[in-house]
Design a protein around this motif. Structure first.
Motif, short mmCIF file in Angstrom:
data_model
loop_
_atom_site.label_atom_id
_atom_site.label_comp_id
_atom_site.label_asym_id
_atom_site.label_seq_id
_atom_site.Cartn_x
_atom_site.Cartn_y
_atom_site.Cartn_z
N TYR A 1 0.53 12.07 -20.95
CA TYR A 1 0.27 12.74 -19.68
C TYR A 1 -0.88 12.07 -18.94
O TYR A 1 -0.81 11.83 -17.73
N LEU A 2 -1.95 11.78 -19.67
CA LEU A 2 -3.13 11.21 -19.02
C LEU A 2 -2.90 9.75 -18.64
O LEU A 2 -3.42 9.29 -17.61
N SER A 3 -2.11 9.02 -19.43
CA SER A 3 -1.74 7.64 -19.05
C SER A 3 -0.94 7.64 -17.76
O SER A 3 -1.18 6.82 -16.87
N LEU B 1 -0.99 9.92 -15.47
CA LEU B 1 -1.91 10.31 -14.41
C LEU B 1 -2.71 9.11 -13.92
O LEU B 1 -2.82 8.88 -12.72
N GLN B 2 -3.24 8.33 -14.85
CA GLN B 2 -4.02 7.15 -14.46
C GLN B 2 -3.17 6.18 -13.65
O GLN B 2 -3.62 5.65 -12.63
N ARG B 3 -1.93 5.95 -14.08
CA ARG B 3 -1.03 5.04 -13.33
C ARG B 3 -0.75 5.57 -11.92
O ARG B 3 -0.73 4.81 -10.95
N GLU B 4 -0.52 6.87 -11.80
CA GLU B 4 -0.23 7.47 -10.50
C GLU B 4 -1.42 7.38 -9.56
O GLU B 4 -1.26 7.09 -8.37
N ILE B 5 -2.61 7.62 -10.08
CA ILE B 5 -3.82 7.51 -9.26
C ILE B 5 -3.99 6.06 -8.81
O ILE B 5 -4.24 5.78 -7.63
N ASP B 6 -3.86 5.12 -9.76
CA ASP B 6 -4.00 3.70 -9.43
C ASP B 6 -3.01 3.29 -8.34
O ASP B 6 -3.37 2.57 -7.39
N SER B 7 -1.78 3.75 -8.46
CA SER B 7 -0.75 3.43 -7.48
C SER B 7 -1.08 4.02 -6.10
O SER B 7 -0.91 3.36 -5.08
N ALA B 8 -1.57 5.25 -6.09
CA ALA B 8 -1.86 5.94 -4.82
C ALA B 8 -3.00 5.27 -4.06
O ALA B 8 -3.01 5.29 -2.82
N ILE B 9 -3.96 4.70 -4.77
CA ILE B 9 -5.13 4.13 -4.08
C ILE B 9 -5.08 2.61 -3.97
O ILE B 9 -5.96 2.00 -3.37
N ALA B 10 -4.04 1.99 -4.52
CA ALA B 10 -3.93 0.53 -4.51
C ALA B 10 -4.05 -0.01 -3.09
O ALA B 10 -3.35 0.44 -2.17
N GLY B 11 -4.96 -0.96 -2.90
CA GLY B 11 -5.11 -1.64 -1.63
C GLY B 11 -5.93 -0.91 -0.59
O GLY B 11 -6.14 -1.43 0.51
N LEU B 12 -6.41 0.28 -0.89
CA LEU B 12 -7.22 1.01 0.09
C LEU B 12 -8.62 0.41 0.16
O LEU B 12 -9.25 0.15 -0.87
N GLY C 1 -15.93 5.50 -12.32
CA GLY C 1 -16.15 6.73 -13.05
C GLY C 1 -14.87 7.45 -13.43
O GLY C 1 -14.78 8.02 -14.51
N ILE C 2 -13.88 7.39 -12.56
CA ILE C 2 -12.65 8.14 -12.84
C ILE C 2 -11.95 7.62 -14.09
O ILE C 2 -11.45 8.39 -14.90
N VAL C 3 -11.97 6.31 -14.27
CA VAL C 3 -11.33 5.71 -15.46
C VAL C 3 -12.09 6.10 -16.72
O VAL C 3 -11.50 6.54 -17.71
N SER C 4 -13.42 5.99 -16.67
CA SER C 4 -14.20 6.31 -17.87
C SER C 4 -14.18 7.80 -18.18
O SER C 4 -14.10 8.21 -19.33
N ARG C 5 -14.22 8.66 -17.14
CA ARG C 5 -14.19 10.10 -17.37
C ARG C 5 -12.86 10.55 -17.95
O ARG C 5 -12.82 11.42 -18.82
N LEU C 6 -11.78 9.95 -17.48
CA LEU C 6 -10.46 10.27 -18.01
C LEU C 6 -10.37 9.87 -19.48
O LEU C 6 -9.86 10.63 -20.31
#
Length: 168
Positions: A4-6, A8-19, A106-111
């Protein structure tokens, strides 16, 4: 990391990619920007980790008995994967305006920290035993906490994607 958390991390990375930093700060009036959403997620991971740490220090689960309302809320959120709109974030999870760069690392390390704490608790108390109360959903197991963070995170990933679509 847990599935689940993996995810989540992929979805967050995808959503913010290139911003860019500027794009992460853009928001319509009265709404959070992408950076605020990410900071909020970071703060929820920190809060959950602290709860799991308190439980490990106590040496026992800290969950109260579940009520019928708890069961119904869990059914909606975890069973149907729906996080109802209109609920305000608890004060300790509201963004404080941290710099974007710190939030991104921080989001990666906190997760990862949260996943580690959840693994320790699952090993000690079992993955399905109610161990810790959520402020709105009531007592949840480690497995339910993991799924909650995915459902909650996906709710915010959708918000980030909508922000991207509406950027000038």
């Amino acid at each position: 990391m847990d599935r689940y958390l993996s995810r989540l991390q992929r979805e967050i990375d995808s959503a913010i990619a290139g911003l860019s930093t500027g794009q992460m700060a853009w928001h319509p009036e009265g709404k959070w920007c992408t950076a605020d959403i990410l900071e909020h997620l970071c703060l929820t991971y920190t809060g959950t980790t602290k709860g799991f740490n308190r439980m490990m220090e106590a040496g026992k689960p800290l969950a109260r008995a579940a009520t019928l309302q708890d069961h119904l809320r869990l059914l909606v959120v975890l069973g149907f994967g729906h996080l109802p709109d209109g609920r305000q974030a608890p004060p300790f999870t509201r963004p404080r305006g941290l710099p974007v760069e710190g939030i991104l690392t921080g989001i990666v390390s906190r997760l990862a920290e949260m996943d580690h704490g959840m693994n320790d608790c699952a090993e000690k108390f079992g993955p399905r035993r109610k161990v810790l109360d959520h402020p709105f959903l009531g007592p949840m197991s480690v497995e339910q906490w993991r799924k909650f963070h995915l459902v909650h995170g996906m709710h915010h990933v959708k918000q980030i994607r909508r922000l991207r679509e509406n950027m000038p």
